[in-house]
Design an enzyme around this catalytic site. Structure first.
Site, PDB file in Angstrom:
ATOM      1  CG  ASP A 107       7.042   2.157  -1.609  1.00  0.00           C
ATOM      2  OD1 ASP A 107       8.010   2.527  -0.908  1.00  0.00           O
ATOM      3  OD2 ASP A 107       6.861   2.555  -2.779  1.00  0.00           O
ATOM      4  CG  HIS A 108       9.292   0.148   4.579  1.00  0.00           C
ATOM      5  ND1 HIS A 108       8.931   0.150   5.893  1.00  0.00           N
ATOM      6  CD2 HIS A 108       9.260  -1.138   4.170  1.00  0.00           C
ATOM      7  CE1 HIS A 108       8.709  -1.090   6.287  1.00  0.00           C
ATOM      8  NE2 HIS A 108       8.890  -1.892   5.247  1.00  0.00           N
ATOM      9  NE  ARG A 109       9.812   4.124  -2.611  1.00  0.00           N
ATOM     10  CZ  ARG A 109       9.827   3.903  -3.907  1.00  0.00           C
ATOM     11  NH1 ARG A 109      10.613   4.601  -4.694  1.00  0.00           N
ATOM     12  NH2 ARG A 109       9.059   2.980  -4.431  1.00  0.00           N
ATOM     13  CB  ALA A 110       3.888   5.033   0.644  1.00  0.00           C
TER      14      ALA A 110
END
Length: 132
Positions: A107-110
């Site tokens: 998850d590229h948000r994390a």
């Protein structure tokens, strides 16, 4: 680290705490124990908390590669396929070698994708007998 386990009731992810500090034989033993408990329906609540990374292996189902899906609230999942004997070229010569496919979804948000690539690079180095 979470470990995906197939049970008669469906997929369950059990968590192995402090995996990064444990010797590989201890990790292997604990994973087997937790997988057996999962299949018996005997996991404890602390076995089911979210992990940072889940490992899923479909090699036992004769699957060589697949794309895993990150389950919220976790931030990454590593797919491990079946180890297959393959012809590879090394030092200009063809030879048989065991090959396994890894696929990391994040998850590229994390997680920054660069760190994910470094993680896969470390796995490759370990499998090739290098330092990590």
């Amino acid at each position: 680290v979470g470990v995906a386990v197939h049970t008669d009731e469906g997929l369950v992810v059990t968590v192995l705490d402090d995996a990064g500090t444990l010797p590989i034989d201890t990790i292997s033993t604990r994973i087997r124990e937790k997988a057996e408990r999962a299949r018996r329906g005997a996991l404890k609540p602390e076995d089911l908390k979210p992990a940072s990374l889940t490992v899923t292996n479909l090699g036992m189902f004769d699957v060589t590669r697949f794309v895993p899906v990150v389950n919220h609230p976790e931030c990454s999942i590593l797919a491990v396929g079946k180890v297959v004997e393959t012809v590879v070229v090394a030092d200009g010569w063809m030879k048989g070698a065991p090959v396994v496919a890894f696929n990391l979804a994040v998850d590229h948000r994390a997680i920054d994708g660069g760190y994910a690539a470094q993680f896969l690079s470390r796995i490759k180095a370990i499998l090739e007998g290098g330092e990590y």
